[in-house]
Every structure is written in C-alpha cells, then in structure tokens.
Write a protein that holds these residues in place. Structure first.
Motif, PDB file in Angstrom:
ATOM      1  N   GLY A  74      36.293  37.657  42.479  1.00 51.77           N
ATOM      2  CA  GLY A  74      36.202  36.846  41.241  1.00 51.77           C
ATOM      3  C   GLY A  74      36.756  36.888  40.324  1.00 51.77           C
ATOM      4  N   THR A  75      36.650  36.395  38.866  1.00 55.30           N
ATOM      5  CA  THR A  75      37.516  35.939  38.090  1.00 55.30           C
ATOM      6  C   THR A  75      37.444  37.077  36.957  1.00 55.30           C
ATOM      7  OG1 THR A  75      35.024  35.065  36.495  1.00 55.30           O
ATOM      8  CG2 THR A  75      37.005  33.240  38.265  1.00 55.30           C
ATOM      9  N   GLY A  76      38.146  37.010  35.646  1.00 52.40           N
ATOM     10  CA  GLY A  76      38.194  38.338  34.727  1.00 52.40           C
ATOM     11  C   GLY A  76      36.803  39.159  34.508  1.00 52.40           C
ATOM     12  N   GLU A  77      35.914  37.783  34.258  1.00 51.68           N
ATOM     13  CA  GLU A  77      34.884  37.704  33.597  1.00 51.68           C
ATOM     14  C   GLU A  77      33.510  39.123  34.926  1.00 51.68           C
ATOM     15  OE1 GLU A  77      34.733  34.502  31.362  1.00 51.68           O
ATOM     16  OE2 GLU A  77      35.179  34.956  33.336  1.00 51.68           O
ATOM     17  N   ALA A  78      33.948  38.811  35.991  1.00 46.54           N
ATOM     18  CA  ALA A  78      33.645  39.576  37.033  1.00 46.54           C
ATOM     19  C   ALA A  78      34.718  40.758  37.394  1.00 46.54           C
ATOM     20  CB  ALA A  78      34.267  39.130  39.123  1.00 46.54           C
ATOM     21  N   VAL A  79      35.940  41.152  36.779  1.00 43.17           N
ATOM     22  CA  VAL A  79      36.551  42.108  37.356  1.00 43.17           C
ATOM     23  C   VAL A  79      35.695  43.021  35.595  1.00 43.17           C
ATOM     24  CG1 VAL A  79      38.580  43.029  36.207  1.00 43.17           C
ATOM     25  CG2 VAL A  79      38.638  41.606  38.002  1.00 43.17           C
ATOM     26  N   THR A 132      42.612  30.823  36.493  1.00 36.13           N
ATOM     27  CA  THR A 132      43.225  32.037  37.708  1.00 36.13           C
ATOM     28  C   THR A 132      43.476  32.570  39.099  1.00 36.13           C
ATOM     29  OG1 THR A 132      43.033  34.606  36.372  1.00 36.13           O
ATOM     30  CG2 THR A 132      41.574  33.529  36.889  1.00 36.13           C
ATOM     31  N   HIS A 133      44.245  32.902  39.214  1.00 33.49           N
ATOM     32  CA  HIS A 133      44.639  33.788  40.547  1.00 33.49           C
ATOM     33  C   HIS A 133      43.607  34.106  40.896  1.00 33.49           C
ATOM     34  CE1 HIS A 133      48.284  31.580  41.101  1.00 33.49           C
ATOM     35  NE2 HIS A 133      48.770  31.854  39.455  1.00 33.49           N
ATOM     36  N   VAL A 139      41.713  28.818  40.574  1.00 32.42           N
ATOM     37  CA  VAL A 139      40.127  28.892  40.259  1.00 32.42           C
ATOM     38  C   VAL A 139      39.948  28.709  38.832  1.00 32.42           C
ATOM     39  CG1 VAL A 139      39.615  29.986  42.688  1.00 32.42           C
ATOM     40  CG2 VAL A 139      38.979  31.306  40.425  1.00 32.42           C
ATOM     41  N   PRO A 140      39.126  27.471  38.634  1.00 31.72           N
ATOM     42  CA  PRO A 140      37.917  27.519  37.575  1.00 31.72           C
ATOM     43  C   PRO A 140      37.854  29.319  37.054  1.00 31.72           C
ATOM     44  CG  PRO A 140      37.142  26.015  39.304  1.00 31.72           C
ATOM     45  CD  PRO A 140      37.940  26.971  39.964  1.00 31.72           C
TER      46      PRO A 140
END
Length: 162
Positions: A74-79, A132-133, A139-140
């Motif tokens: 997932g993206t930064g939010e998911a991290v 971001t990767h 991905v968006p």
C-alpha cells in the motif's frame, strides 16, 4: 483532510512564508543513489521564502547512498496505519520503522518552523505526493512523509507541479 486542486496548492505556496522542501530538490546529494535532483523551478518558486530543507530518509539515519526502498502492500497512508511496509526493493529488508521516524521528523520540522506548505520530490517512497513506488510499480498515492504531512494539514506539492 480536504483535497486541494493544483491551483489551490500553488496559491498556498505563493502565499506561504515558510516552506518545507525535499533537500534533494535544493541540490543536496541525499537521494538513495547518492545524487541530488536540484530543480530550477523549485528554487524559483522559493524565492523570498524561508526554506526548511529536509530528507526524511537521511534524517532517520539511512545512509547515502542506500539501497532503493519501495512500499509493499500500500501507499504511505497504509504504512502509517500499519497495513503496509517500506522495504529494500532488492532484498525485502524492512525499513518501515525508519520511514515512519523520518516522516515524524519532517512533520516536527514543519511544525517547529511554521511551514504551511511542503514541496516534495515526486515518486519517492517518502516524499511522493501524487505517485509512489508500491510493489515494484508507481501507483497513485503519497509516500510515507507526504502522507503524514498531509494528514497534519500541511499542503503538499509535487516538484513536478512547478
């Protein structure tokens, strides 16, 4: 947090007195590959402003150069929510703790110096604002530091928007 249009983000940058900026965009050789991404449009957009340079990854103690990291799951939010990780792309070695710590340092710097806007390096797993990767592809979504800054009300702008 409310999503702003590109025009609204750029207007906020024009009005901002203090701006947090990815240090690599200012010519600092702090990227994972030991290089910088100095940007003339970024430098021009910052004229007359107080600039707070930062690199979340080096701030968290990751060296220069360092192995490339991507987000996994997932993206930064998911991290930030504990549902995804930041890992070394080649080995899968977990760097989540460092990426979260670097994001917290970036937010503390913005708050300490009164930055209301951050100009960040696009596609970085830390600083990407629109892409971001994740799992080997772009991905968006936001990187870890960009996500934390955004959630705290800092307006995040991609270097590619300038």
């Amino acid at each position: 947090m409310m999503e702003r249009t590109r025009e609204e983000r750029l207007a906020a940058l024009r009005e901002a007195r203090v701006v947090l900026v990815s240090a690599c965009l200012l010519g600092e050789a702090c990227r994972y590959d030991g290089k910088s991404k100095g940007s003339s449009p970024v430098i021009r957009a910052l004229e007359g402003k107080e600039v707070v340079p930062m690199c979340p990854e080096t701030g968290a103690g990751l060296g220069i150069p360092r192995p490339a990291v991507e987000l996994r799951g997932g993206t930064g939010e998911a991290v930030l929510e504990g549902r995804a990780q930041a890992v070394v792309a080649a080995t899968g070695e977990d760097r989540t703790k460092e990426f979260r710590y670097g994001a917290e340092l970036a937010l503390k710097a913005a708050q300490r110096f009164g930055a209301t806007v951050a100009v960040l390096k696009e596609r970085s797993p830390s600083c990407g604002t629109q892409g971001t990767h994740v799992d080997g592809v772009v991905v968006p979504g936001r990187g870890v530091a960009a996500a934390l800054l955004h959630s705290a009300g800092i307006i995040v702008i991609s270097d590619e928007e300038l």
